[in-house]
Scaffold this motif. Structure first.
Motif, PDB file in Angstrom:
ATOM      1  N   MET A   1       0.841  -1.188   0.000  1.00  0.00           N
ATOM      2  CA  MET A   1       0.000   0.000   0.000  1.00  0.00           C
ATOM      3  C   MET A   1       0.880   1.244   0.000  1.00  0.00           C
ATOM      4  O   MET A   1       1.973   1.245   0.531  1.00  0.00           O
ATOM      5  CB  MET A   1      -0.888   0.017   1.236  1.00  0.00           C
ATOM      6  CG  MET A   1      -2.032  -0.978   1.203  1.00  0.00           C
ATOM      7  SD  MET A   1      -3.199  -0.628  -0.073  1.00  0.00           S
ATOM      8  CE  MET A   1      -4.675  -0.418   0.817  1.00  0.00           C
ATOM      9  N   GLU A   2       0.336   2.260  -0.599  1.00  0.00           N
ATOM     10  CA  GLU A   2       1.007   3.562  -0.683  1.00  0.00           C
ATOM     11  C   GLU A   2       0.078   4.597  -0.057  1.00  0.00           C
ATOM     12  O   GLU A   2      -1.135   4.506  -0.158  1.00  0.00           O
ATOM     13  CB  GLU A   2       1.259   3.896  -2.142  1.00  0.00           C
ATOM     14  CG  GLU A   2       1.885   5.235  -2.385  1.00  0.00           C
ATOM     15  CD  GLU A   2       1.984   5.564  -3.874  1.00  0.00           C
ATOM     16  OE1 GLU A   2       2.241   6.736  -4.181  1.00  0.00           O
ATOM     17  OE2 GLU A   2       1.776   4.670  -4.718  1.00  0.00           O
ATOM     18  N   LEU A   3       0.652   5.596   0.585  1.00  0.00           N
ATOM     19  CA  LEU A   3      -0.106   6.656   1.234  1.00  0.00           C
ATOM     20  C   LEU A   3       0.109   7.967   0.486  1.00  0.00           C
ATOM     21  O   LEU A   3       1.247   8.358   0.233  1.00  0.00           O
ATOM     22  CB  LEU A   3       0.381   6.796   2.676  1.00  0.00           C
ATOM     23  CG  LEU A   3      -0.422   7.633   3.629  1.00  0.00           C
ATOM     24  CD1 LEU A   3      -1.811   7.064   3.822  1.00  0.00           C
ATOM     25  CD2 LEU A   3       0.292   7.695   4.967  1.00  0.00           C
ATOM     26  N   THR A   4      -1.003   8.631   0.102  1.00  0.00           N
ATOM     27  CA  THR A   4      -0.934   9.892  -0.638  1.00  0.00           C
ATOM     28  C   THR A   4      -1.864  10.910   0.002  1.00  0.00           C
ATOM     29  O   THR A   4      -3.023  10.605   0.272  1.00  0.00           O
ATOM     30  CB  THR A   4      -1.340   9.681  -2.118  1.00  0.00           C
ATOM     31  OG1 THR A   4      -0.478   8.709  -2.704  1.00  0.00           O
ATOM     32  CG2 THR A   4      -1.253  10.971  -2.898  1.00  0.00           C
ATOM     33  N   TRP A   5      -1.341  12.109   0.231  1.00  0.00           N
ATOM     34  CA  TRP A   5      -2.150  13.205   0.777  1.00  0.00           C
ATOM     35  C   TRP A   5      -2.695  14.027  -0.381  1.00  0.00           C
ATOM     36  O   TRP A   5      -1.948  14.417  -1.275  1.00  0.00           O
ATOM     37  CB  TRP A   5      -1.293  14.101   1.672  1.00  0.00           C
ATOM     38  CG  TRP A   5      -0.950  13.466   2.982  1.00  0.00           C
ATOM     39  CD1 TRP A   5      -0.057  12.462   3.196  1.00  0.00           C
ATOM     40  CD2 TRP A   5      -1.506  13.787   4.248  1.00  0.00           C
ATOM     41  NE1 TRP A   5      -0.027  12.139   4.524  1.00  0.00           N
ATOM     42  CE2 TRP A   5      -0.906  12.940   5.191  1.00  0.00           C
ATOM     43  CE3 TRP A   5      -2.464  14.714   4.675  1.00  0.00           C
ATOM     44  CZ2 TRP A   5      -1.228  12.991   6.552  1.00  0.00           C
ATOM     45  CZ3 TRP A   5      -2.770  14.760   6.028  1.00  0.00           C
ATOM     46  CH2 TRP A   5      -2.166  13.907   6.938  1.00  0.00           C
ATOM     47  N   THR A   6      -3.996  14.297  -0.363  1.00  0.00           N
ATOM     48  CA  THR A   6      -4.590  15.159  -1.389  1.00  0.00           C
ATOM     49  C   THR A   6      -4.256  16.617  -1.068  1.00  0.00           C
ATOM     50  O   THR A   6      -3.873  16.959   0.052  1.00  0.00           O
ATOM     51  CB  THR A   6      -6.117  14.997  -1.448  1.00  0.00           C
ATOM     52  OG1 THR A   6      -6.681  15.439  -0.217  1.00  0.00           O
ATOM     53  CG2 THR A   6      -6.516  13.559  -1.751  1.00  0.00           C
ATOM     54  N   THR A   7      -4.429  17.457  -2.065  1.00  0.00           N
ATOM     55  CA  THR A   7      -4.193  18.892  -1.886  1.00  0.00           C
ATOM     56  C   THR A   7      -5.104  19.455  -0.803  1.00  0.00           C
ATOM     57  O   THR A   7      -4.672  20.272   0.018  1.00  0.00           O
ATOM     58  CB  THR A   7      -4.432  19.630  -3.221  1.00  0.00           C
ATOM     59  OG1 THR A   7      -3.602  19.035  -4.215  1.00  0.00           O
ATOM     60  CG2 THR A   7      -4.109  21.094  -3.100  1.00  0.00           C
ATOM     61  N   LYS A   8      -6.353  19.014  -0.766  1.00  0.00           N
ATOM     62  CA  LYS A   8      -7.292  19.505   0.253  1.00  0.00           C
ATOM     63  C   LYS A   8      -6.853  19.101   1.653  1.00  0.00           C
ATOM     64  O   LYS A   8      -6.962  19.885   2.597  1.00  0.00           O
ATOM     65  CB  LYS A   8      -8.709  19.007  -0.034  1.00  0.00           C
ATOM     66  CG  LYS A   8      -9.353  19.701  -1.200  1.00  0.00           C
ATOM     67  CD  LYS A   8     -10.780  19.253  -1.379  1.00  0.00           C
ATOM     68  CE  LYS A   8     -11.409  20.008  -2.536  1.00  0.00           C
ATOM     69  NZ  LYS A   8     -12.817  19.703  -2.689  1.00  0.00           N
ATOM     70  N   ALA A   9      -6.373  17.875   1.814  1.00  0.00           N
ATOM     71  CA  ALA A   9      -5.918  17.424   3.131  1.00  0.00           C
ATOM     72  C   ALA A   9      -4.697  18.228   3.583  1.00  0.00           C
ATOM     73  O   ALA A   9      -4.592  18.615   4.752  1.00  0.00           O
ATOM     74  CB  ALA A   9      -5.595  15.938   3.104  1.00  0.00           C
ATOM     75  N   LEU A  10      -3.785  18.500   2.657  1.00  0.00           N
ATOM     76  CA  LEU A  10      -2.619  19.320   3.001  1.00  0.00           C
ATOM     77  C   LEU A  10      -3.039  20.745   3.362  1.00  0.00           C
ATOM     78  O   LEU A  10      -2.492  21.335   4.297  1.00  0.00           O
ATOM     79  CB  LEU A  10      -1.613  19.322   1.851  1.00  0.00           C
ATOM     80  CG  LEU A  10      -0.928  17.976   1.587  1.00  0.00           C
ATOM     81  CD1 LEU A  10      -0.101  18.050   0.307  1.00  0.00           C
ATOM     82  CD2 LEU A  10      -0.076  17.558   2.772  1.00  0.00           C
ATOM     83  N   SER A  11      -4.032  21.272   2.662  1.00  0.00           N
ATOM     84  CA  SER A  11      -4.561  22.598   2.992  1.00  0.00           C
ATOM     85  C   SER A  11      -5.196  22.595   4.382  1.00  0.00           C
ATOM     86  O   SER A  11      -5.075  23.571   5.125  1.00  0.00           O
ATOM     87  CB  SER A  11      -5.605  23.039   1.966  1.00  0.00           C
ATOM     88  OG  SER A  11      -5.009  23.232   0.719  1.00  0.00           O
ATOM     89  N   ASP A  12      -5.863  21.504   4.729  1.00  0.00           N
ATOM     90  CA  ASP A  12      -6.444  21.383   6.068  1.00  0.00           C
ATOM     91  C   ASP A  12      -5.351  21.430   7.136  1.00  0.00           C
ATOM     92  O   ASP A  12      -5.511  22.083   8.177  1.00  0.00           O
ATOM     93  CB  ASP A  12      -7.233  20.083   6.206  1.00  0.00           C
ATOM     94  CG  ASP A  12      -8.526  20.074   5.420  1.00  0.00           C
ATOM     95  OD1 ASP A  12      -9.060  21.169   5.109  1.00  0.00           O
ATOM     96  OD2 ASP A  12      -9.027  18.973   5.120  1.00  0.00           O
ATOM     97  N   LEU A  13      -4.242  20.751   6.894  1.00  0.00           N
ATOM     98  CA  LEU A  13      -3.122  20.784   7.841  1.00  0.00           C
ATOM     99  C   LEU A  13      -2.589  22.202   8.028  1.00  0.00           C
ATOM    100  O   LEU A  13      -2.346  22.643   9.153  1.00  0.00           O
ATOM    101  CB  LEU A  13      -1.975  19.893   7.358  1.00  0.00           C
ATOM    102  CG  LEU A  13      -2.050  18.419   7.659  1.00  0.00           C
ATOM    103  CD1 LEU A  13      -0.876  17.702   7.009  1.00  0.00           C
ATOM    104  CD2 LEU A  13      -2.075  18.161   9.152  1.00  0.00           C
ATOM    105  N   VAL A  14      -2.421  22.905   6.930  1.00  0.00           N
ATOM    106  CA  VAL A  14      -1.926  24.282   6.988  1.00  0.00           C
ATOM    107  C   VAL A  14      -2.906  25.168   7.754  1.00  0.00           C
ATOM    108  O   VAL A  14      -2.523  25.947   8.619  1.00  0.00           O
ATOM    109  CB  VAL A  14      -1.672  24.845   5.566  1.00  0.00           C
ATOM    110  CG1 VAL A  14      -1.398  26.335   5.596  1.00  0.00           C
ATOM    111  CG2 VAL A  14      -0.532  24.093   4.898  1.00  0.00           C
ATOM    112  N   ARG A  15      -4.190  25.003   7.446  1.00  0.00           N
ATOM    113  CA  ARG A  15      -5.226  25.807   8.114  1.00  0.00           C
ATOM    114  C   ARG A  15      -5.223  25.557   9.629  1.00  0.00           C
ATOM    115  O   ARG A  15      -5.259  26.500  10.416  1.00  0.00           O
ATOM    116  CB  ARG A  15      -6.601  25.449   7.526  1.00  0.00           C
ATOM    117  CG  ARG A  15      -7.772  26.179   8.137  1.00  0.00           C
ATOM    118  CD  ARG A  15      -9.089  25.739   7.511  1.00  0.00           C
ATOM    119  NE  ARG A  15      -9.294  24.294   7.507  1.00  0.00           N
ATOM    120  CZ  ARG A  15      -9.751  23.594   8.547  1.00  0.00           C
ATOM    121  NH1 ARG A  15     -10.044  24.196   9.675  1.00  0.00           N
ATOM    122  NH2 ARG A  15      -9.911  22.285   8.455  1.00  0.00           N
ATOM    123  N   LEU A  16      -5.139  24.296  10.025  1.00  0.00           N
ATOM    124  CA  LEU A  16      -5.124  23.968  11.452  1.00  0.00           C
ATOM    125  C   LEU A  16      -3.873  24.523  12.126  1.00  0.00           C
ATOM    126  O   LEU A  16      -3.944  25.072  13.226  1.00  0.00           O
ATOM    127  CB  LEU A  16      -5.214  22.460  11.652  1.00  0.00           C
ATOM    128  CG  LEU A  16      -6.557  21.836  11.301  1.00  0.00           C
ATOM    129  CD1 LEU A  16      -6.453  20.312  11.291  1.00  0.00           C
ATOM    130  CD2 LEU A  16      -7.629  22.291  12.271  1.00  0.00           C
TER     131      LEU A  16
END
Length: 91
Positions: A1-16
């Motif tokens: 399995m491979e793990l990939t962060w979407t752009t929206k999830a990364l934006s959520d991290l930045v926002r938090l």
């Protein structure tokens, strides 16, 4: 399995991070670190999260990481981290 962060999830991290860093930068950093490391356990057990039937036929699931909800999708051999937010947020 491979793990990939979407752009929206990364934006959520930045926002938090930006929200919490105004109050406590050290806590903001610690929170982001725990959120970014949490999905690693999905590599061994990808279906550990609760399945969200409203997204059928897609396999979208959620896990709780402390007071944060993290949604992810399993597609073939890839786990996509879709979104995350504090459980007190209006969603």
């Amino acid at each position: 399995m491979e793990l990939t962060w979407t752009t929206k999830a990364l934006s959520d991290l930045v926002r938090l991070y930006e929200f919490f860093s105004l109050i406590n930068k050290q806590a903001a950093t610690s929170t982001v670190q725990s959120l970014t490391s949490a999905p690693e356990k999905l590599l061994a057990q990808p279906r550990i999260g609760e399945r969200l039937e409203e997204f059928d036929p897609r396999e979208v699931r959620r896990i709780l990481v402390g007071h944060y909800e993290m949604r992810y999708e399993i597609q073939n051999t890839t786990i996509y981290i879709l979104r995350l937010w504090h459980t007190r947020e209006e969603r």
